[in-house]
Scaffold this active site. Sequence first.
Site, short mmCIF file in Angstrom:
data_model
loop_
_atom_site.label_atom_id
_atom_site.label_comp_id
_atom_site.label_asym_id
_atom_site.label_seq_id
_atom_site.Cartn_x
_atom_site.Cartn_y
_atom_site.Cartn_z
N GLU A 28 0.85 -1.19 0.00
CA GLU A 28 0.00 0.00 0.00
C GLU A 28 0.89 1.24 0.00
O GLU A 28 1.95 1.26 0.61
CB GLU A 28 -0.88 -0.02 1.25
CG GLU A 28 -1.89 1.09 1.33
CD GLU A 28 -2.75 1.02 2.59
OE1 GLU A 28 -3.88 1.52 2.55
OE2 GLU A 28 -2.28 0.47 3.60
N LYS A 69 -10.12 0.36 -2.25
CA LYS A 69 -10.18 0.01 -0.83
C LYS A 69 -11.54 0.37 -0.24
O LYS A 69 -11.98 1.52 -0.28
CB LYS A 69 -9.06 0.73 -0.09
CG LYS A 69 -8.92 0.36 1.38
CD LYS A 69 -7.72 1.09 1.99
CE LYS A 69 -7.49 0.72 3.44
NZ LYS A 69 -6.33 1.45 4.02
N CYS A 80 -4.98 -3.65 3.18
CA CYS A 80 -4.67 -3.26 4.55
C CYS A 80 -5.82 -3.44 5.54
O CYS A 80 -6.08 -4.55 5.99
CB CYS A 80 -4.14 -1.82 4.56
SG CYS A 80 -3.22 -1.39 6.08
#
Length: 278
Positions: free
Chosen positions: A44, A118, A163
């Site tokens: 990321e 995301k 993440c």
Amino acid sequence: MAEPALISAIQMNSTADVAANLATAGRLLAEARAAGAVLAALPENFAIMGARDTDKLAHAEPYGRGPIQDWLAATAQRLGLWIVAGTVPVAVDGDPGRVWAASLVFDDSGQQHARYDKIHLFDVDVPSATGERYRESRTIAHGDPSGFAVVDTPAGRLGLSVCYDLRFPELYRQLAGMGAEILCVPAAFTARTGEAHWEILLRARAIENQCYVLAPGETGSHAGGRQTWGHSMIVGPWGERLACREAGEGLATAAVDLAALQALRASFPNLSQRRIGV
């Protein structure tokens, strides 16, 4: 069934200097290819981790073109390597104050094959003596809650996430239901949360979905004082740690054996034995 294929998780200590970050990423991707990897994943924020969350806005790119995306396509083609670009700051139409944290997949000819924005954003006060506070939603737009992405690669069928998504197992169950054999989790986990939860969560997602997990991360100190955990890792579908780069820039490389994966799923069929949410 295909022969086992090597995959690599790239670990970086990204800075506010995009050109320097791309140079580092290029060197590490070349190392992965030289080691025999057919697919490598970047962490990321690999292209920029500035001193302020707003720093990335200056590097927002329209989807499909821009210096970062053009570099990724050219590098994938030059190396003959499939690349998962951890996250790229993709411009949000009509909202110059936010970007999409887009995970993009490029094939070995430089063509882009998948995009995942995301979904879960890190709006958290981390329990610690330093009073760490994060509000990703101020500069990042939430991805579509149904915007799941799975793509066929030479190493296997790859499901995308980023993440903080790691804490939401329902996302990974969806990816497994779409046929994912490898779950990709590019991250910039904080040192505090990483030490406590990173490996536990990666192994849990691997075990419960009977998938390999490919988890490249950021490591060390960054502009603005943020500390990230590193420990980029590849986990097998039985939950075993196959490779790990604990600290410093580098890579973790391991083999994906789809025949062994399918044998495990056949002998231990927990995915097909589900009774809730089927």
